[in-house]
Design an enzyme around this catalytic site. Structure first.
Site, PDB file in Angstrom:
ATOM      1  N   ASP A  71       0.874  -1.162   0.000  1.00 60.18           N
ATOM      2  CA  ASP A  71       0.000   0.000   0.000  1.00 60.18           C
ATOM      3  C   ASP A  71       0.910   1.211   0.000  1.00 60.18           C
ATOM      4  O   ASP A  71       1.933   1.237   0.693  1.00 60.18           O
ATOM      5  CB  ASP A  71      -0.925   0.016   1.223  1.00 60.18           C
ATOM      6  CG  ASP A  71      -2.096   0.962   1.020  1.00 60.18           C
ATOM      7  OD1 ASP A  71      -2.796   0.818  -0.002  1.00 60.18           O
ATOM      8  OD2 ASP A  71      -2.295   1.859   1.850  1.00 60.18           O
ATOM      9  N   ASP A 157       2.894  12.015  -9.483  1.00 59.10           N
ATOM     10  CA  ASP A 157       4.268  12.077  -9.996  1.00 59.10           C
ATOM     11  C   ASP A 157       4.636  13.403 -10.671  1.00 59.10           C
ATOM     12  O   ASP A 157       5.755  13.891 -10.492  1.00 59.10           O
ATOM     13  CB  ASP A 157       4.525  10.926 -10.975  1.00 59.10           C
ATOM     14  CG  ASP A 157       4.680   9.581 -10.272  1.00 59.10           C
ATOM     15  OD1 ASP A 157       4.601   9.541  -9.028  1.00 59.10           O
ATOM     16  OD2 ASP A 157       4.877   8.567 -10.976  1.00 59.10           O
ATOM     17  N   LYS A 177      13.385   6.490 -11.989  1.00 56.43           N
ATOM     18  CA  LYS A 177      12.473   6.532 -10.844  1.00 56.43           C
ATOM     19  C   LYS A 177      12.673   5.320  -9.944  1.00 56.43           C
ATOM     20  O   LYS A 177      12.696   5.439  -8.714  1.00 56.43           O
ATOM     21  CB  LYS A 177      11.024   6.609 -11.335  1.00 56.43           C
ATOM     22  CG  LYS A 177      10.000   6.621 -10.196  1.00 56.43           C
ATOM     23  CD  LYS A 177       8.574   6.627 -10.718  1.00 56.43           C
ATOM     24  CE  LYS A 177       7.575   6.475  -9.583  1.00 56.43           C
ATOM     25  NZ  LYS A 177       6.170   6.419 -10.059  1.00 56.43           N
ATOM     26  N   ARG A 183       8.927   2.532  -3.388  1.00 52.52           N
ATOM     27  CA  ARG A 183       8.710   1.095  -3.536  1.00 52.52           C
ATOM     28  C   ARG A 183      10.037   0.355  -3.690  1.00 52.52           C
ATOM     29  O   ARG A 183      10.220  -0.734  -3.154  1.00 52.52           O
ATOM     30  CB  ARG A 183       7.808   0.799  -4.737  1.00 52.52           C
ATOM     31  CG  ARG A 183       7.499  -0.691  -4.884  1.00 52.52           C
ATOM     32  CD  ARG A 183       6.432  -0.968  -5.910  1.00 52.52           C
ATOM     33  NE  ARG A 183       5.165  -0.399  -5.505  1.00 52.52           N
ATOM     34  CZ  ARG A 183       4.563   0.616  -6.131  1.00 52.52           C
ATOM     35  NH1 ARG A 183       5.112   1.158  -7.196  1.00 52.52           N
ATOM     36  NH2 ARG A 183       3.420   1.084  -5.697  1.00 52.52           N
TER      37      ARG A 183
END
Length: 200
Positions: A71, A157, A177, A183
């Site tokens: 999440d 973004d 990125k 992440r």
């Protein structure tokens, strides 16, 4: 050993496969196995809550595999952490990026540059075949700029400028990125866990 991921996002699945490639896991999206999988309601108060809700729902179907979910969202300091766990539905249930960004900019319209600090958060939840639960959290610090820049990525973004970088997330290539993203940092921790605890 199989890892079932609570996501239909091909980019996310590919990234996890790449990160864990040396450990020889069979990484599958839950939708590759159960075409009609019905996602649970994500009604938790934290990223950890929602990540667990998603992982636990799949665990009930695949209790012989590793289960992985995540999440993630954006937290803006001056807004007391908004949009946070509501990032995808900030402006309504339709997951509309344009409306979400418009609402964010509206709330920040009188906030000066130095007070627009924010960070992206990703929380991974791993449930082992034995039922053990582990969380791995990654963050990327930055700021919310005043005008949209870039056409890549998704969500917030185009307005997120990582500290020390000249490009927003939406101006970066996918590989750029992925080098610094929230992440990726959470996945690094997951990889370290498996390196220390998993034997083929």
């Amino acid at each position: 050993m199989r890892i079932v991921v609570a996501s239909g996002n091909n980019h996310k699945i590919t990234e996890i496969k790449h990160m864990l490639s040396e450990l020889d896991f069979d990484v599958k999206s839950v939708y590759e196995i159960e075409k009609n999988y019905d996602e649970p309601d994500e009604n938790g108060q934290t990223f950890e809550d929602n990540a667990f809700i998603k992982a636990n729902a799949i665990r009930k179907i695949f209790n012989d595999s590793y289960i992985l979910s995540d999440d993630s969202g954006l937290m803006v300091d001056v807004l007391n952490g908004e949009p946070g766990v509501h990032s995808a539905r900030y402006a309504g249930d339709e997951h509309d990026d344009a409306k979400n960004n418009a609402l964010l900019l509206k709330k920040l319209e009188n906030v000066k540059k130095e007070d627009r600090t924010a960070h992206f958060v990703s929380v991974l939840c791993l449930i082992t075949p034995e039922g053990e639960k582990h969380f791995f959290r990654g963050e990327c610090e930055g700021e919310i700029i005043f005008e949209r820049r870039g056409e890549n990525g998704f969500g917030y973004d185009p307005y997120f400028l990582p500290h020390g970088k000249q490009k927003t997330f939406a101006e970066m290539s996918e590989s750029e990125k992925n080098e610094i993203s929230h992440r990726r940092r959470a996945l690094d921790k997951l990889k370290n866990y498996f390196s220390e605890n998993y034997k083929k």
